[in-house]
Design an enzyme around this catalytic site. Structure first.
Site, PDB file in Angstrom:
ATOM      1  N   GLY A 127      15.391 -18.048  -7.813  1.00 14.01           N
ATOM      2  CA  GLY A 127      15.151 -16.840  -6.883  1.00 14.01           C
ATOM      3  C   GLY A 127      14.837 -15.555  -7.844  1.00 14.01           C
ATOM      4  N   ARG A 128      14.998 -14.308  -7.415  1.00 12.39           N
ATOM      5  CA  ARG A 128      14.766 -13.312  -8.100  1.00 12.39           C
ATOM      6  C   ARG A 128      15.390 -13.076  -9.515  1.00 12.39           C
ATOM      7  NH1 ARG A 128      15.688 -10.760  -2.959  1.00 12.39           N
ATOM      8  NH2 ARG A 128      18.009 -11.236  -3.790  1.00 12.39           N
ATOM      9  N   ILE A 129      16.586 -13.550  -9.597  1.00  8.31           N
ATOM     10  CA  ILE A 129      17.375 -13.495 -10.845  1.00  8.31           C
ATOM     11  C   ILE A 129      16.904 -14.510 -11.719  1.00  8.31           C
ATOM     12  CG2 ILE A 129      19.431 -13.470 -12.110  1.00  8.31           C
ATOM     13  CD1 ILE A 129      20.737 -11.906  -9.706  1.00  8.31           C
ATOM     14  N   THR A 164      11.822 -24.517  -5.229  1.00 11.16           N
ATOM     15  CA  THR A 164      12.256 -23.444  -4.311  1.00 11.16           C
ATOM     16  C   THR A 164      11.142 -23.040  -3.310  1.00 11.16           C
ATOM     17  OG1 THR A 164      12.116 -20.826  -4.373  1.00 11.16           O
ATOM     18  CG2 THR A 164      10.838 -22.022  -6.064  1.00 11.16           C
ATOM     19  N   ALA A 195      26.696 -16.534 -12.342  1.00 15.85           N
ATOM     20  CA  ALA A 195      26.454 -16.533 -10.721  1.00 15.85           C
ATOM     21  C   ALA A 195      27.840 -16.233 -10.193  1.00 15.85           C
ATOM     22  CB  ALA A 195      25.868 -17.834 -10.594  1.00 15.85           C
ATOM     23  N   ARG A 196      28.545 -17.134 -10.160  1.00 19.19           N
ATOM     24  CA  ARG A 196      29.996 -17.230  -9.653  1.00 19.19           C
ATOM     25  C   ARG A 196      30.774 -18.340 -10.202  1.00 19.19           C
ATOM     26  NH1 ARG A 196      28.599 -12.749  -8.316  1.00 19.19           N
ATOM     27  NH2 ARG A 196      28.892 -11.813  -6.202  1.00 19.19           N
ATOM     28  N   GLU A 232      38.743 -15.875 -10.873  1.00 14.73           N
ATOM     29  CA  GLU A 232      38.595 -14.493 -11.495  1.00 14.73           C
ATOM     30  C   GLU A 232      39.687 -13.419 -10.795  1.00 14.73           C
ATOM     31  OE1 GLU A 232      34.364 -14.122 -11.885  1.00 14.73           O
ATOM     32  OE2 GLU A 232      34.715 -11.923 -11.440  1.00 14.73           O
ATOM     33  N   HIS A 272      32.505 -10.818 -16.111  1.00 14.69           N
ATOM     34  CA  HIS A 272      31.652 -10.313 -15.118  1.00 14.69           C
ATOM     35  C   HIS A 272      30.780  -9.120 -15.201  1.00 14.69           C
ATOM     36  CE1 HIS A 272      31.274 -11.654 -10.509  1.00 14.69           C
ATOM     37  NE2 HIS A 272      30.149 -10.988 -10.838  1.00 14.69           N
ATOM     38  N   GLY A 284      27.590  -8.876 -15.469  1.00 13.18           N
ATOM     39  CA  GLY A 284      25.996  -9.229 -15.205  1.00 13.18           C
ATOM     40  C   GLY A 284      25.253  -7.980 -14.768  1.00 13.18           C
TER      41      GLY A 284
HETATM   42  C1  GLV Z   1      27.527  -9.557  -8.806  1.00 15.30           C
HETATM   43  O1  GLV Z   1      27.970 -10.641  -9.181  1.00 15.30           O
HETATM   44  C2  GLV Z   1      26.811  -9.339  -7.760  1.00 15.30           C
HETATM   45  O2  GLV Z   1      26.939 -10.411  -6.888  1.00 15.30           O
HETATM   46  O3  GLV Z   1      26.047  -8.508  -7.421  1.00 15.30           O
END
Ligand code: GLV
Length: 318
Positions: free
Chosen positions: A157-159, A179, A237-238, A267, A285, A287
Protein backbone atom coordinates in the site's frame (compact mmCIF):
# COMPACT_ATOMS: atom_id res chain seq x y z
CA UNK A 1 -20.93 17.95 30.06
CA UNK A 2 -22.65 17.10 26.82
CA UNK A 3 -22.42 18.15 23.20
CA UNK A 4 -18.65 18.30 23.66
CA UNK A 5 -15.65 17.06 21.73
CA UNK A 6 -13.70 14.53 23.80
CA UNK A 7 -9.98 14.48 23.02
CA UNK A 8 -8.57 11.47 24.82
CA UNK A 9 -4.96 12.72 24.87
CA UNK A 10 -3.26 16.08 24.41
CA UNK A 11 -2.58 16.63 20.72
CA UNK A 12 0.00 19.03 19.27
CA UNK A 13 -0.68 22.70 20.11
CA UNK A 14 -1.98 23.76 16.67
CA UNK A 15 -4.56 20.99 16.63
CA UNK A 16 -5.68 21.80 20.18
CA UNK A 17 -6.09 25.45 19.16
CA UNK A 18 -8.16 24.56 16.08
CA UNK A 19 -10.33 22.23 18.13
CA UNK A 20 -10.95 24.98 20.66
CA UNK A 21 -12.23 27.21 17.83
CA UNK A 22 -14.63 24.60 16.46
CA UNK A 23 -17.45 25.63 18.75
CA UNK A 24 -18.39 22.71 20.98
CA UNK A 25 -16.73 22.66 24.39
CA UNK A 26 -13.65 20.51 24.73
CA UNK A 27 -12.98 17.81 27.27
CA UNK A 28 -9.31 16.96 27.04
CA UNK A 29 -7.33 14.12 28.54
CA UNK A 30 -3.70 14.30 29.59
CA UNK A 31 -0.54 13.43 27.71
CA UNK A 32 -0.81 9.89 29.14
CA UNK A 33 -3.65 7.56 28.12
CA UNK A 34 -6.87 7.83 30.14
CA UNK A 35 -8.08 4.87 32.18
CA UNK A 36 -11.14 3.02 30.90
CA UNK A 37 -13.16 4.61 33.70
CA UNK A 38 -11.99 8.13 32.79
CA UNK A 39 -12.86 7.46 29.17
CA UNK A 40 -16.39 6.33 30.00
CA UNK A 41 -16.87 9.38 32.20
CA UNK A 42 -15.48 11.92 29.73
CA UNK A 43 -17.14 10.50 26.63
CA UNK A 44 -20.70 10.66 28.01
CA UNK A 45 -22.74 13.00 25.83
CA UNK A 46 -19.88 13.76 23.39
CA UNK A 47 -20.61 14.63 19.75
CA UNK A 48 -17.08 13.72 18.67
CA UNK A 49 -14.16 11.73 20.00
CA UNK A 50 -10.57 12.30 18.92
CA UNK A 51 -8.89 9.02 19.83
CA UNK A 52 -5.38 7.64 19.54
CA UNK A 53 -4.18 4.12 18.84
CA UNK A 54 -3.78 3.44 22.57
CA UNK A 55 -7.52 3.94 23.17
CA UNK A 56 -9.94 1.04 22.88
CA UNK A 57 -13.06 2.41 21.20
CA UNK A 58 -15.45 -0.52 21.49
CA UNK A 59 -19.21 -0.98 21.69
CA UNK A 60 -19.19 -0.30 25.44
CA UNK A 61 -17.43 3.04 24.98
CA UNK A 62 -19.73 4.01 22.10
CA UNK A 63 -22.70 3.22 24.34
CA UNK A 64 -21.15 5.25 27.14
CA UNK A 65 -20.99 8.17 24.69
CA UNK A 66 -24.68 7.82 23.90
CA UNK A 67 -26.72 8.77 20.81
CA UNK A 68 -25.17 12.26 20.48
CA UNK A 69 -21.92 10.80 19.12
CA UNK A 70 -21.33 11.46 15.41
CA UNK A 71 -17.66 10.88 14.74
CA UNK A 72 -14.61 9.06 16.09
CA UNK A 73 -11.47 10.58 14.57
CA UNK A 74 -8.53 8.27 15.23
CA UNK A 75 -5.11 9.95 15.11
CA UNK A 76 -3.44 7.05 13.29
CA UNK A 77 -3.66 5.34 9.94
CA UNK A 78 -4.30 2.01 11.72
CA UNK A 79 -7.70 1.66 13.33
CA UNK A 80 -7.64 -1.81 14.83
CA UNK A 81 -8.33 -0.11 18.18
CA UNK A 82 -11.77 0.97 16.95
CA UNK A 83 -14.74 -1.35 16.55
CA UNK A 84 -15.77 0.04 13.18
CA UNK A 85 -18.78 -2.28 12.83
CA UNK A 86 -20.14 -1.24 16.22
CA UNK A 87 -19.67 2.40 15.22
CA UNK A 88 -21.47 1.87 11.92
CA UNK A 89 -24.38 0.19 13.71
CA UNK A 90 -24.72 3.33 15.83
CA UNK A 91 -24.42 5.68 12.86
CA UNK A 92 -21.00 6.94 14.01
CA UNK A 93 -18.45 7.85 11.34
CA UNK A 94 -14.89 6.60 11.96
CA UNK A 95 -11.94 8.38 10.37
CA UNK A 96 -8.19 7.73 10.29
CA UNK A 97 -5.14 9.65 9.04
CA UNK A 98 -3.90 7.98 5.85
CA UNK A 99 -1.32 9.51 3.52
CA UNK A 100 0.28 12.04 5.85
CA UNK A 101 2.58 9.58 7.62
CA UNK A 102 3.81 7.42 4.74
CA UNK A 103 7.19 9.12 4.38
CA UNK A 104 7.95 9.26 8.11
CA UNK A 105 7.01 5.62 8.60
CA UNK A 106 8.99 4.56 5.56
CA UNK A 107 12.00 6.54 6.78
CA UNK A 108 11.90 4.77 10.14
CA UNK A 109 11.45 1.42 8.42
CA UNK A 110 14.48 1.99 6.22
CA UNK A 111 16.42 3.05 9.32
CA UNK A 112 15.45 -0.22 10.98
CA UNK A 113 16.39 -2.23 7.90
CA UNK A 114 19.85 -0.65 7.96
CA UNK A 115 20.14 -0.87 11.75
CA UNK A 116 19.34 -4.58 11.76
CA UNK A 117 21.43 -5.36 8.68
CA UNK A 118 24.50 -3.45 9.82
CA UNK A 119 24.14 -4.07 13.56
CA UNK A 120 24.03 -0.36 14.39
CA UNK A 121 22.19 -0.62 17.72
CA UNK A 122 24.29 -3.60 18.73
CA UNK A 123 27.50 -1.69 17.93
CA UNK A 124 26.28 1.30 19.92
CA UNK A 125 25.45 -0.91 22.91
CA UNK A 126 28.81 -2.61 22.63
CA UNK A 127 30.78 0.63 22.75
CA UNK A 128 28.80 1.83 25.74
CA UNK A 129 29.97 -1.21 27.72
CA UNK A 130 33.51 0.21 27.55
CA UNK A 131 34.86 -3.14 26.33
CA UNK A 132 38.32 -2.67 24.72
CA UNK A 133 38.09 -3.07 20.93
CA UNK A 134 39.99 -2.54 17.72
CA UNK A 135 38.92 -2.77 14.07
CA UNK A 136 39.05 -6.36 12.84
CA UNK A 137 38.38 -8.03 9.47
CA UNK A 138 35.76 -10.29 11.04
CA UNK A 139 34.33 -7.86 13.52
CA UNK A 140 30.52 -7.39 13.62
CA UNK A 141 29.88 -8.02 9.94
CA UNK A 142 26.29 -7.94 8.73
CA UNK A 143 24.11 -8.11 5.65
CA UNK A 144 25.23 -6.24 2.50
CA UNK A 145 22.05 -4.27 1.85
CA UNK A 146 23.31 -2.59 -1.32
CA UNK A 147 24.60 -5.72 -2.99
CA UNK A 148 21.17 -6.51 -4.36
CA UNK A 149 19.68 -7.82 -1.13
CA UNK A 150 16.02 -8.74 -1.60
CA UNK A 151 13.37 -6.83 0.32
CA UNK A 152 9.99 -8.53 0.71
CA UNK A 153 7.20 -6.03 1.34
CA UNK A 154 4.09 -7.52 2.94
CA UNK A 155 1.31 -5.06 2.11
CA UNK A 156 2.12 -2.99 -0.98
CA UNK A 157 0.00 0.00 0.00
CA UNK A 158 1.07 3.59 0.47
CA UNK A 159 3.65 2.88 3.19
CA UNK A 160 4.92 -0.34 1.62
CA UNK A 161 5.50 1.51 -1.66
CA UNK A 162 7.29 4.37 0.12
CA UNK A 163 9.60 1.82 1.76
CA UNK A 164 10.19 0.16 -1.60
CA UNK A 165 11.18 3.49 -3.18
CA UNK A 166 13.79 4.00 -0.48
CA UNK A 167 15.01 0.40 -0.78
CA UNK A 168 15.50 0.78 -4.55
CA UNK A 169 17.75 3.76 -3.86
CA UNK A 170 19.84 1.29 -1.84
CA UNK A 171 19.94 -1.04 -4.87
CA UNK A 172 17.69 -3.59 -3.19
CA UNK A 173 15.53 -5.89 -5.27
CA UNK A 174 11.90 -5.49 -4.24
CA UNK A 175 9.31 -8.23 -3.90
CA UNK A 176 5.80 -7.51 -2.68
CA UNK A 177 2.56 -9.29 -1.97
CA UNK A 178 -0.02 -8.87 -4.77
CA UNK A 179 -2.15 -5.73 -4.61
CA UNK A 180 -5.33 -4.62 -6.32
CA UNK A 181 -4.33 -0.94 -6.14
CA UNK A 182 -2.86 0.04 -9.53
CA UNK A 183 0.84 0.85 -9.59
CA UNK A 184 1.92 4.47 -10.03
CA UNK A 185 4.98 5.50 -12.04
CA UNK A 186 7.24 5.30 -8.94
CA UNK A 187 5.88 2.00 -7.62
CA UNK A 188 8.17 -0.28 -9.56
CA UNK A 189 10.17 -2.21 -10.45
CA UNK A 190 8.57 -4.75 -8.18
CA UNK A 191 8.01 -8.49 -8.47
CA UNK A 192 4.86 -9.85 -6.91
CA UNK A 193 4.97 -13.03 -4.85
CA UNK A 194 2.44 -14.89 -2.73
CA UNK A 195 3.39 -14.90 0.95
CA UNK A 196 5.16 -18.29 1.12
CA UNK A 197 7.46 -17.41 -1.79
CA UNK A 198 8.04 -13.89 -0.48
CA UNK A 199 9.15 -15.26 2.89
CA UNK A 200 11.43 -17.80 1.22
CA UNK A 201 13.15 -15.43 -1.22
CA UNK A 202 13.64 -12.31 0.91
CA UNK A 203 16.75 -11.23 2.79
CA UNK A 204 14.61 -8.71 4.65
CA UNK A 205 10.86 -9.01 5.17
CA UNK A 206 9.06 -5.80 6.13
CA UNK A 207 5.44 -5.67 7.29
CA UNK A 208 3.06 -2.94 6.11
CA UNK A 209 -0.36 -4.55 6.35
CA UNK A 210 -3.13 -3.46 8.71
CA UNK A 211 -3.93 -5.63 11.72
CA UNK A 212 -7.11 -7.56 10.94
CA UNK A 213 -8.31 -11.04 11.91
CA UNK A 214 -6.72 -12.17 8.62
CA UNK A 215 -3.26 -10.76 9.40
CA UNK A 216 -3.14 -11.65 13.11
CA UNK A 217 0.00 -13.83 13.53
CA UNK A 218 0.64 -13.72 9.79
CA UNK A 219 4.27 -14.24 10.80
CA UNK A 220 4.10 -17.54 12.69
CA UNK A 221 6.20 -20.69 13.00
CA UNK A 222 5.32 -21.74 9.45
CA UNK A 223 6.26 -18.45 7.79
CA UNK A 224 9.43 -18.13 9.87
CA UNK A 225 10.39 -21.66 8.84
CA UNK A 226 10.29 -20.53 5.21
CA UNK A 227 12.67 -17.63 5.80
CA UNK A 228 16.41 -17.86 5.22
CA UNK A 229 18.35 -18.39 8.47
CA UNK A 230 20.19 -15.15 7.71
CA UNK A 231 17.04 -13.14 6.95
CA UNK A 232 15.77 -10.16 8.93
CA UNK A 233 12.20 -9.31 9.91
CA UNK A 234 11.11 -5.68 10.28
CA UNK A 235 7.76 -4.76 11.82
CA UNK A 236 6.51 -1.18 11.79
CA UNK A 237 2.87 -2.23 11.30
CA UNK A 238 1.20 -3.69 14.39
CA UNK A 239 2.64 -6.04 17.01
CA UNK A 240 0.09 -8.85 16.75
CA UNK A 241 0.89 -9.37 13.04
CA UNK A 242 3.86 -11.32 14.45
CA UNK A 243 3.55 -14.29 16.81
CA UNK A 244 6.15 -13.20 19.37
CA UNK A 245 6.65 -16.71 20.77
CA UNK A 246 7.40 -18.04 17.30
CA UNK A 247 9.75 -15.14 16.56
CA UNK A 248 11.66 -15.58 19.82
CA UNK A 249 12.03 -19.33 19.16
CA UNK A 250 13.35 -18.70 15.64
CA UNK A 251 15.85 -16.11 16.87
CA UNK A 252 17.00 -18.13 19.88
CA UNK A 253 17.51 -21.22 17.73
CA UNK A 254 19.41 -19.33 15.01
CA UNK A 255 16.73 -19.98 12.38
CA UNK A 256 16.40 -16.22 11.69
CA UNK A 257 19.19 -13.66 11.38
CA UNK A 258 17.58 -10.82 13.30
CA UNK A 259 14.58 -8.56 13.72
CA UNK A 260 13.77 -4.88 14.05
CA UNK A 261 10.54 -4.15 15.86
CA UNK A 262 8.76 -0.84 16.35
CA UNK A 263 5.49 -2.41 17.53
CA UNK A 264 4.71 -5.20 19.97
CA UNK A 265 2.09 -7.69 21.00
CA UNK A 266 0.64 -6.43 24.27
CA UNK A 267 2.18 -2.97 23.71
CA UNK A 268 3.56 -1.10 25.62
CA UNK A 269 5.00 -4.22 27.24
CA UNK A 270 8.04 -5.55 25.41
CA UNK A 271 8.67 -9.26 25.84
CA UNK A 272 11.81 -9.57 28.03
CA UNK A 273 13.08 -12.38 25.81
CA UNK A 274 13.36 -9.84 22.97
CA UNK A 275 15.28 -7.45 25.20
CA UNK A 276 17.85 -10.17 25.82
CA UNK A 277 18.59 -10.79 22.12
CA UNK A 278 21.49 -8.81 20.62
CA UNK A 279 20.25 -9.37 17.07
CA UNK A 280 16.99 -7.52 17.76
CA UNK A 281 16.61 -3.76 17.29
CA UNK A 282 13.77 -2.21 19.26
CA UNK A 283 12.06 1.18 19.01
CA UNK A 284 8.98 2.37 20.95
CA UNK A 285 6.33 2.72 18.17
CA UNK A 286 8.08 5.66 16.51
CA UNK A 287 6.89 5.07 12.92
CA UNK A 288 5.11 8.41 12.57
CA UNK A 289 7.01 10.20 15.32
CA UNK A 290 8.35 13.13 13.31
CA UNK A 291 7.29 16.70 14.12
CA UNK A 292 5.60 17.73 10.88
CA UNK A 293 4.04 14.31 10.44
CA UNK A 294 2.46 14.35 13.88
CA UNK A 295 1.11 17.85 13.23
CA UNK A 296 -0.36 16.69 9.94
CA UNK A 297 -1.97 13.65 11.57
CA UNK A 298 -3.54 15.75 14.32
CA UNK A 299 -4.67 18.39 11.80
CA UNK A 300 -6.33 15.77 9.60
CA UNK A 301 -8.16 14.24 12.56
CA UNK A 302 -9.41 17.68 13.59
CA UNK A 303 -10.55 18.48 10.04
CA UNK A 304 -12.48 15.23 9.98
CA UNK A 305 -14.27 16.23 13.18
CA UNK A 306 -15.03 19.69 11.76
CA UNK A 307 -16.44 18.27 8.52
CA UNK A 308 -18.71 15.75 10.18
CA UNK A 309 -19.97 18.23 12.78
CA UNK A 310 -20.72 20.66 9.94
CA UNK A 311 -22.85 17.99 8.28
CA UNK A 312 -20.39 17.30 5.49
CA UNK A 313 -18.75 13.99 4.58
CA UNK A 314 -15.55 13.11 6.44
CA UNK A 315 -12.33 13.66 4.50
CA UNK A 316 -10.83 10.27 5.31
CA UNK A 317 -13.49 7.86 6.57
CA UNK A 318 -12.26 4.32 7.09
C1 GLV B 1 0.61 4.35 13.78
O1 GLV B 1 0.94 3.27 14.15
C2 GLV B 1 -0.51 4.58 12.95
O2 GLV B 1 -1.29 3.67 12.67
O3 GLV B 1 -0.69 5.74 12.52
Amino acid sequence: MSGHVYVTRLLVDDAMATLAELGPPLVTGREEPPTAEEMRRDVAGAVAVVSTLTDRVDAALLDAAGPSLRVVANVAVGYDNVDVAAAAERGVVVTNTPGVLDAATADLTMGLVLAAARRIAEGDRFLRTGTPWIWGPRMMTGLDVSAGATLGVVGYGRIGRAVARRARAFDMRVLATPTRTPLGPDDGPVEFRELPELFAESDVVTLHCPLTPGTHHLVDDASLARMKPTALLVNTARGPVVDTDALVRALQEGRLGGAALDVFEGEPRVDPRLLALEQVVLTPHLGSAADRTRSAMCALAVRNVAEVLAGRPALTPV
